[in-house]
Scaffold this motif. Structure first.
Motif, PDB file in Angstrom:
ATOM      1  N   UNK A 319      17.601  33.066  40.796  1.00  0.00           N
ATOM      2  CA  UNK A 319      17.214  34.385  41.302  1.00  0.00           C
ATOM      3  C   UNK A 319      18.297  34.998  42.177  1.00  0.00           C
ATOM      4  N   UNK A 320      19.094  34.168  42.864  1.00  0.00           N
ATOM      5  CA  UNK A 320      20.131  34.672  43.767  1.00  0.00           C
ATOM      6  C   UNK A 320      21.512  34.699  43.118  1.00  0.00           C
ATOM      7  N   UNK A 321      21.623  34.235  41.885  1.00  0.00           N
ATOM      8  CA  UNK A 321      22.941  34.135  41.250  1.00  0.00           C
ATOM      9  C   UNK A 321      23.672  35.470  41.108  1.00  0.00           C
ATOM     10  N   UNK A 322      22.990  36.623  40.974  1.00  0.00           N
ATOM     11  CA  UNK A 322      23.750  37.879  40.899  1.00  0.00           C
ATOM     12  C   UNK A 322      24.574  38.192  42.145  1.00  0.00           C
ATOM     13  N   UNK A 323      24.324  37.499  43.263  1.00  0.00           N
ATOM     14  CA  UNK A 323      25.074  37.760  44.488  1.00  0.00           C
ATOM     15  C   UNK A 323      26.495  37.207  44.443  1.00  0.00           C
ATOM     16  N   UNK A 324      26.830  36.449  43.396  1.00  0.00           N
ATOM     17  CA  UNK A 324      28.124  35.766  43.357  1.00  0.00           C
ATOM     18  C   UNK A 324      29.292  36.733  43.440  1.00  0.00           C
ATOM     19  N   UNK A 325      29.185  37.883  42.795  1.00  0.00           N
ATOM     20  CA  UNK A 325      30.287  38.849  42.843  1.00  0.00           C
ATOM     21  C   UNK A 325      30.515  39.339  44.263  1.00  0.00           C
ATOM     22  N   UNK A 326      29.436  39.605  44.956  1.00  0.00           N
ATOM     23  CA  UNK A 326      29.534  40.052  46.348  1.00  0.00           C
ATOM     24  C   UNK A 326      30.135  38.960  47.230  1.00  0.00           C
ATOM     25  N   UNK A 327      29.695  37.735  47.049  1.00  0.00           N
ATOM     26  CA  UNK A 327      30.163  36.621  47.883  1.00  0.00           C
ATOM     27  C   UNK A 327      31.633  36.318  47.632  1.00  0.00           C
ATOM     28  N   UNK A 328      32.053  36.387  46.352  1.00  0.00           N
ATOM     29  CA  UNK A 328      33.417  36.009  45.984  1.00  0.00           C
ATOM     30  C   UNK A 328      34.392  37.184  46.006  1.00  0.00           C
ATOM     31  N   UNK A 329      33.929  38.356  46.363  1.00  0.00           N
ATOM     32  CA  UNK A 329      34.736  39.572  46.217  1.00  0.00           C
ATOM     33  C   UNK A 329      36.057  39.522  46.983  1.00  0.00           C
ATOM     34  N   UNK A 330      36.074  38.861  48.132  1.00  0.00           N
ATOM     35  CA  UNK A 330      37.272  38.849  48.966  1.00  0.00           C
ATOM     36  C   UNK A 330      38.113  37.589  48.768  1.00  0.00           C
ATOM     37  N   UNK A 331      37.687  36.727  47.875  1.00  0.00           N
ATOM     38  CA  UNK A 331      38.419  35.480  47.644  1.00  0.00           C
ATOM     39  C   UNK A 331      39.287  35.634  46.404  1.00  0.00           C
ATOM     40  N   UNK A 332      40.590  35.472  46.569  1.00  0.00           N
ATOM     41  CA  UNK A 332      41.523  35.601  45.454  1.00  0.00           C
ATOM     42  C   UNK A 332      42.332  34.313  45.320  1.00  0.00           C
ATOM     43  N   UNK A 333      42.377  33.773  44.122  1.00  0.00           N
ATOM     44  CA  UNK A 333      43.290  32.667  43.853  1.00  0.00           C
ATOM     45  C   UNK A 333      43.633  32.658  42.372  1.00  0.00           C
ATOM     46  N   UNK A 334      44.694  31.998  42.030  1.00  0.00           N
ATOM     47  CA  UNK A 334      45.187  32.013  40.668  1.00  0.00           C
ATOM     48  C   UNK A 334      44.182  31.340  39.735  1.00  0.00           C
ATOM     49  N   UNK A 335      44.090  31.784  38.474  1.00  0.00           N
ATOM     50  CA  UNK A 335      43.227  31.099  37.503  1.00  0.00           C
ATOM     51  C   UNK A 335      43.673  29.652  37.322  1.00  0.00           C
ATOM     52  N   UNK A 336      42.722  28.738  37.286  1.00  0.00           N
ATOM     53  CA  UNK A 336      43.022  27.320  37.151  1.00  0.00           C
ATOM     54  C   UNK A 336      42.795  26.814  35.731  1.00  0.00           C
ATOM     55  N   UNK A 337      42.329  27.691  34.856  1.00  0.00           N
ATOM     56  CA  UNK A 337      42.138  27.321  33.443  1.00  0.00           C
ATOM     57  C   UNK A 337      42.413  28.548  32.598  1.00  0.00           C
ATOM     58  N   UNK A 338      43.171  28.382  31.516  1.00  0.00           N
ATOM     59  CA  UNK A 338      43.432  29.491  30.602  1.00  0.00           C
ATOM     60  C   UNK A 338      43.532  28.975  29.178  1.00  0.00           C
ATOM     61  N   UNK A 339      43.095  29.801  28.245  1.00  0.00           N
ATOM     62  CA  UNK A 339      43.356  29.564  26.823  1.00  0.00           C
ATOM     63  C   UNK A 339      44.506  30.461  26.407  1.00  0.00           C
TER      64      UNK A 339
END
Length: 456
Positions: A319-339
């Motif tokens: 029920x609270x999972x949609x908040x992830x964008x708001x919580x992570x909005x200010x956190x930036x780091x390089x992608x750790x997995x790519x295809x």
């Protein structure tokens, strides 16, 4: 009719599986009819082929997603690539310039734009086919498709039609648009026969070319690319759709879902567990998605999502999972997995030292017959340790063959490439002052174009 599938997004809402290069449409968490894992973009691309629309479809995307698209759809999928992300109006205008200037399509060609990741059945694409007919029959400038709502949702914008129906067509005049409402407002809109705005709209190519000319936007493709950074970041809805008086909408009363959050995505997953771990039977309505090799154990947790990837770990109630964008909005780091078009990589470790030196360790898989570009770096050196498989490598135009246990040292400024004879896996340790993609100088992409290869 030509289709333009918009593939963008920064990958925040389904973190940690999604990141800047692997947005939600690339997550292989769904299954096809044979039980094989597939992503949203693979599902939609398959449905387009099945409904006879595949040969007329293009993907409009940005540079960061090109490798992922080629990895999942192959090299034949037609791409129109933004130089940088600038929202949907610039992306669609760039596609129009491409079709007008490069493809030389007639101005009366109908262009239908849609997201790359709707979760629908094939009836959705059969309905899309009708938009071309609707434009011709009504002479409207825009034809939208709206989904008949099943609940008064607060997550979507609404298209409010008038009571007037176009003669001989199921299309309705558009009265106005409503932004994402609260639940009470949504219920009132539904009583007015309002439809969910699912981001599907069709227009004649000449219509958008005229809009671009009026706004002073180049209609020559190369000129458009050069000036792309000057375009305003704005959605197609705001810049075009909501300003257009001659606009109709076609209702779609069928299955449609936006898998944009963990709670909606897990509803369509056929398995409650993907990857290594244990989920006890009393963990009701709980999903575990684990991309790492370490086991994850979930005991007695209900209505939750546990997602584990090289980018991080998420534990949330659904029920609270949609908040992830708001919580992570200010956190930036390089992608750790790519295809990539040649395979994939996973970051194992990344350390920044005080003496202005960085060390990055990757586990890289290159598929048999594939190769990385012939390239060099100025700010880093690399050491490759071959773990499995056999491959050819080129170091400064000289050809060698490597096997498990071999170690290859690549100083900064060294031209290098690898081509897998069998699937090959190796550990790459990068060391330097700045470990960024911009330090990669690609000399050529194809193995046959490497200078030495001409003489072998």
């Amino acid at each position: 009719m030509k289709l333009v599938l918009l593939s963008g997004g920064s990958g925040k809402r389904l973190w940690p599986l999604s990141n800047d290069s692997r947005s939600k449409q690339f997550l292989r968490v769904l299954e096809d009819a044979e039980g094989r894992s597939e992503s949203m973009v693979q599902r939609v691309w398959r449905q387009l082929q099945n409904t006879g629309l595949g040969d007329d479809a293009y993907l409009a995307t940005n540079r960061s997603q090109v490798e992922m698209i080629i990895s999942q759809l192959g090299g034949d999928a037609p791409l129109i690539v933004e130089p940088e992300r600038r929202d949907t109006f610039p992306a669609i205008a760039l596609a129009a310039a491409y079709m007008y200037d490069v493809e030389s399509l007639p101005l009366n060609t109908v262009i239908t734009v849609l997201p790359v990741d709707p979760y629908v059945d094939e009836a959705f694409f059969q309905k899309i086919k009708q938009l071309e007919y609707v434009l011709h029959e009504t002479d409207a400038n825009l034809a939208l498709m709206g989904v008949v709502p099943t609940v008064p949702s607060e997550k979507y914008g609404y298209i409010v039609p008038s009571d007037k129906r176009r003669e001989g067509s199921e299309a309705l005049h558009v009265n106005h648009f409503a932004e994402k409402p609260n639940r009470e407002q949504a219920a009132a809109l539904i009583k007015q026969k309002a439809l969910w705005n699912c981001g599907v709209f069709a227009f004649r190519l000449g219509y958008l070319i005229e809009v671009m000319v009026e706004k002073g936007i180049p209609i020559q493709y190369e000129e458009m690319l050069k000036n792309y950074h000057r375009l305003t970041k704005i959605s197609f809805d705001y810049e075009v759709v909501e300003k257009e008086a001659s606009c109709v909408v076609v209702p779609y009363d069928g299955y449609w879902k936006d898998l944009g959050t963990w709670n909606t995505l897990t509803e369509e997953m056929s398995r409650s567990q993907i990857g290594t771990g244990i989920v006890t039977e009393d963990s009701e309505n709980t999903h575990l998605i684990n991309e790492l090799d370490i086991p994850v154990t979930v005991i007695g947790i209900k209505d939750a999502v546990i997602a584990v990837s090289p980018d991080g770990i998420l534990v949330t109630s659904k029920s609270e999972s949609p908040r992830i964008k708001e919580v992570m909005n200010k956190i930036e780091h390089r992608p750790m997995y790519e295809e990539r078009r040649w395979g994939r990589y996973r970051v194992i470790d990344y350390v920044k030292y005080a003496e202005d030196n960085e060390v990055l360790t990757k586990r890289i898989l290159v598929h048999a017959g594939k190769n990385i570009s012939y390239q060099l770096h100025y700010k880093r050196s690399e050491v490759w340790t071959i773990v499995s498989g056999v491959a050819d490598i080129v170091i400064n135009d000289k050809l060698y063959q490597v096997k498990p246990g071999d170690v290859v040292r690549i100083p900064d400024g060294t031209r290098h490439s690898i081509r897998a004879i069998t699937d090959v896996e190796f550990i790459e340790v990068q060391s330097g002052s700045e470990l960024v993609e911009e330090d990669t100088v690609r000399i050529c992409m194809a193995w046959k174009d490497i200078p030495l290869h001409q003489f072998i």
